[in-house]
Design a protein around this motif. Sequence first.
Motif, PDB file in Angstrom:
ATOM      1  N   LEU A  72      60.110  43.369  45.638  1.00  0.00           N
ATOM      2  CA  LEU A  72      61.064  43.558  44.550  1.00  0.00           C
ATOM      3  C   LEU A  72      60.852  44.650  43.641  1.00  0.00           C
ATOM      4  O   LEU A  72      61.598  44.871  42.637  1.00  0.00           O
ATOM      5  CB  LEU A  72      61.110  42.224  43.591  1.00  0.00           C
ATOM      6  N   GLY A  73      59.654  45.344  43.890  1.00  0.00           N
ATOM      7  CA  GLY A  73      59.337  46.688  43.009  1.00  0.00           C
ATOM      8  C   GLY A  73      58.882  46.177  41.790  1.00  0.00           C
ATOM      9  O   GLY A  73      58.935  46.814  40.649  1.00  0.00           O
ATOM     10  N   LEU A  74      58.422  45.012  41.535  1.00  0.00           N
ATOM     11  CA  LEU A  74      57.662  44.347  40.502  1.00  0.00           C
ATOM     12  C   LEU A  74      56.274  44.148  40.621  1.00  0.00           C
ATOM     13  O   LEU A  74      55.461  44.056  41.568  1.00  0.00           O
ATOM     14  CB  LEU A  74      58.219  42.923  40.334  1.00  0.00           C
ATOM     15  N   PRO A  75      55.421  44.065  39.484  1.00  0.00           N
ATOM     16  CA  PRO A  75      54.021  44.086  39.571  1.00  0.00           C
ATOM     17  C   PRO A  75      53.718  42.541  39.862  1.00  0.00           C
ATOM     18  O   PRO A  75      54.264  41.768  39.386  1.00  0.00           O
ATOM     19  CB  PRO A  75      53.558  44.448  37.861  1.00  0.00           C
ATOM     20  N   ALA A  76      52.658  42.457  40.691  1.00  0.00           N
ATOM     21  CA  ALA A  76      52.162  41.168  41.135  1.00  0.00           C
ATOM     22  C   ALA A  76      51.141  40.523  40.028  1.00  0.00           C
ATOM     23  O   ALA A  76      50.462  41.333  39.382  1.00  0.00           O
ATOM     24  CB  ALA A  76      51.463  41.315  42.411  1.00  0.00           C
ATOM     25  N   PRO A  77      51.272  39.113  39.595  1.00  0.00           N
ATOM     26  CA  PRO A  77      50.460  38.679  38.950  1.00  0.00           C
ATOM     27  C   PRO A  77      48.975  38.766  39.265  1.00  0.00           C
ATOM     28  O   PRO A  77      48.686  38.557  40.692  1.00  0.00           O
ATOM     29  CB  PRO A  77      51.003  37.161  38.842  1.00  0.00           C
ATOM     30  N   ARG A  78      48.034  38.767  38.548  1.00  0.00           N
ATOM     31  CA  ARG A  78      46.748  38.811  38.608  1.00  0.00           C
ATOM     32  C   ARG A  78      46.064  37.444  38.153  1.00  0.00           C
ATOM     33  O   ARG A  78      46.413  37.192  36.973  1.00  0.00           O
ATOM     34  CB  ARG A  78      45.925  39.989  38.120  1.00  0.00           C
ATOM     35  N   TRP A  79      45.073  36.886  38.943  1.00  0.00           N
ATOM     36  CA  TRP A  79      44.497  35.598  38.335  1.00  0.00           C
ATOM     37  C   TRP A  79      43.025  35.330  38.758  1.00  0.00           C
ATOM     38  O   TRP A  79      42.639  36.186  39.875  1.00  0.00           O
ATOM     39  CB  TRP A  79      45.483  34.502  38.677  1.00  0.00           C
ATOM     40  N   ARG A  80      42.378  34.456  38.213  1.00  0.00           N
ATOM     41  CA  ARG A  80      41.115  33.831  38.671  1.00  0.00           C
ATOM     42  C   ARG A  80      41.057  32.776  38.679  1.00  0.00           C
ATOM     43  O   ARG A  80      41.712  32.201  37.955  1.00  0.00           O
ATOM     44  CB  ARG A  80      40.063  34.526  37.916  1.00  0.00           C
ATOM     45  N   LEU A  81      40.394  32.120  39.590  1.00  0.00           N
ATOM     46  CA  LEU A  81      40.133  30.500  39.447  1.00  0.00           C
ATOM     47  C   LEU A  81      38.704  30.350  38.985  1.00  0.00           C
ATOM     48  O   LEU A  81      37.749  30.785  39.572  1.00  0.00           O
ATOM     49  CB  LEU A  81      40.269  30.306  41.016  1.00  0.00           C
ATOM     50  N   CYS A  82      38.618  29.460  38.135  1.00  0.00           N
ATOM     51  CA  CYS A  82      37.263  29.335  37.149  1.00  0.00           C
ATOM     52  C   CYS A  82      37.145  27.836  36.901  1.00  0.00           C
ATOM     53  O   CYS A  82      37.947  27.216  36.792  1.00  0.00           O
ATOM     54  CB  CYS A  82      37.202  30.125  36.006  1.00  0.00           C
ATOM     55  N   SER A  83      35.858  27.680  36.763  1.00  0.00           N
ATOM     56  CA  SER A  83      35.724  26.200  36.235  1.00  0.00           C
ATOM     57  C   SER A  83      34.484  26.525  35.012  1.00  0.00           C
ATOM     58  O   SER A  83      33.696  27.474  35.125  1.00  0.00           O
ATOM     59  CB  SER A  83      35.178  24.964  37.316  1.00  0.00           C
TER      60      SER A  83
END
Length: 327
Positions: free
Chosen positions: A34-45
């Motif tokens: 879509l020409g959009l920025p992809a979300p960035r994430w991390r999985l933490c505990s």
Amino acid sequence: MHDFTVLALDDAYASSLAVTLDILNAARVIAPRLGLPAPRWRLCSAEGGMVRLQGGMQVEAARLPARVRDDRSTWVLPGLGLNTAAAVTQRLARPDTAALARRIARHVQGGGRVAASCSSVFLLQAAGLLEGRRATTSWWHAPLLQRLAPGCVVDADRMVCADGPIITAGAAFAQTDLMLHLLRGQGVGALSDAVSRVLLIDGRQAQSPYIVAEVLANGDSLVTQLVARIEAALPAPPSVAALAQAFCMSERTLSRRIRRATGKSTLALVQSVRLRRARVLLEGSRMTVDQVAEAVGYQDATALRRLMKKVAGANPSRYRVSTMAAA
């Protein structure tokens, strides 16, 4: 810089955590198309390592950094499987829960956001983040949350409530609604809509169509008897005065008893019974909307449509479409 920090919590619903990651992964794949920025994430505990989820499942997560300067990510808490008031109380009394609540509070104080669904919302209450705000949670936990957070407006009818840096959602599968809301809140509504279509999930506005008053009352015998009396009287539901007289108490006493058990007024209880019957008829019969309105005591379909739109966030036709599609 991460957009989201997904927190893996002990005994969280595996499905709630999984759908969080599935939606984020889908968004990452779809965004470039879509020409959009992809979300960035991390999985933490909190401690890192393997985290035990409900159903015996496990997930490995990174250790949540003790302190991250300028962490403006949205911390996402998937739903916990705390189905009773006793389970909520026991979880909040745990030292590790108190420690996590303090970290959540510091994160928000530092300019971050936090989003939680289901009974994870009680962690935000423990962090002191709900005072003066509007929030929602699993509809059957709403009375308990209101007692623990009297300064919060607990709106159990809503699926998602956003109030400043605090975003809350209803029961466990409301995590899907929460994640779509968060994606849309990133300023990329087109991405949220695309993910919804690809995964075949709809953003829902309200929990109210799913509320069962007797369950909400947590076994209160008076509410159970009231619901039975209201249902038996349809299409001519008794007035509040008539209900109070039938149970030999004043309207004020009746209202106080119902609100303590359900968090709702007497009139709201009557309306919820009528709406539940209307939904059953819309989904399970071929009655017209006008006939359904008459069967639950409304003069015409317009009144039913108006109330369902206000309380349930959907028109009667939405339930009728699902019925016809299945036929």
